[in-house]
Design an enzyme around this catalytic site. Sequence first.
Site, PDB file in Angstrom:
ATOM      1  N   LYS A   1     142.294  34.010  69.513  1.00  0.00           N
ATOM      2  CA  LYS A   1     142.083  32.805  70.315  1.00  0.00           C
ATOM      3  C   LYS A   1     142.702  33.026  71.695  1.00  0.00           C
ATOM      4  O   LYS A   1     143.895  33.303  71.814  1.00  0.00           O
ATOM      5  CB  LYS A   1     142.807  31.642  69.635  1.00  0.00           C
ATOM      6  CG  LYS A   1     141.966  30.434  69.372  1.00  0.00           C
ATOM      7  CD  LYS A   1     142.853  29.436  68.665  1.00  0.00           C
ATOM      8  CE  LYS A   1     142.201  28.123  68.509  1.00  0.00           C
ATOM      9  NZ  LYS A   1     143.145  27.144  67.971  1.00  0.00           N
TER      10      LYS A   1
HETATM   11  C1  E4P Z   1     141.638  24.077  67.675  1.00  0.00           C
HETATM   12  O1  E4P Z   1     141.441  25.224  67.360  1.00  0.00           O
HETATM   13  C2  E4P Z   1     142.974  23.469  67.872  1.00  0.00           C
HETATM   14  O2  E4P Z   1     143.886  24.118  67.013  1.00  0.00           O
HETATM   15  C3  E4P Z   1     143.024  22.018  67.494  1.00  0.00           C
HETATM   16  O3  E4P Z   1     141.788  21.536  67.074  1.00  0.00           O
HETATM   17  C4  E4P Z   1     143.813  21.161  68.403  1.00  0.00           C
HETATM   18  O4  E4P Z   1     143.776  19.849  67.919  1.00  0.00           O
HETATM   19  P1  E4P Z   1     144.808  18.719  68.344  1.00  0.00           P
HETATM   20  O5  E4P Z   1     144.340  18.099  69.611  1.00  0.00           O
HETATM   21  O6  E4P Z   1     144.761  17.738  67.203  1.00  0.00           O
HETATM   22  O7  E4P Z   1     146.160  19.367  68.484  1.00  0.00           O
END
Ligand code: E4P
Length: 216
Positions: free
Chosen positions: A84
């Site tokens: 990522k």
């Molecule tokens: C995506 O890969 C992220 O880890 C995640 O969806 C972030 O979500 P949040 O806004 O609930 O922290």
Amino acid sequence: MKFFIDTANLNEIREAAAIGLIDGVTTNPSLIAREGEVDFKQHIAAICEIVQGPVSAEVTSLETEGMLREGREYARVAPNVVIKCPLTRDGLKATRRLTEEGIKVNVTLCFSAAQAILAAKAGAAFISPFLGRLDDVGQSGLGLLAEIIEIYQNYGWKTEVLAASIRHPIHVVEAARLGADIATMPFKVIEQLFKHPLTDQGLELFLADWRKSGRL
Ligand code: E4P
């Protein structure tokens, strides 16, 4: 639409996998930190033992070279690890290089259609628009999702659209209606998807009638 679970908690991942619903996992530094003093690579390896599909491991370097170093290292943990990278200029340079090396990249922290176009051009395997965080600042997360899907379809781009930062079942249902390739959601949202008061009530009624008929 594929279901990913957005957590680094092994119990949640095991439980969701046991239900048979999980096609992959997304983690991020905050989710890993929530698990305490775990060793990052060992923890990702443990997740990859539970789930065969893509498991996102996020880099924390801000510069391309650091991202490349981390990305190559994490990609060696298991064949299903996806790296990522953040949607920054350095992140997209790293995305292009890692992709050329055969390492899949999930470009994260996407908040605009323009950013999503750049991620696809950089060769990202996945683009992660954050629905809930956009909603939080008064913009439509689902509106952004619709824009990205439309643009990607216009050109037949292969980057998979991964609806992220999902907060409730309506996000999941609407993402499916729009044709998102994947939705990643916390365990709590997976549990919410099962729930309907009429299902619980209906079960109670059936069992009450069964009892009355002397069968229980
Ligand atoms: C995506 O890969 C992220 O880890 C995640 O969806 C972030 O979500 P949040 O806004 O609930 O922290």
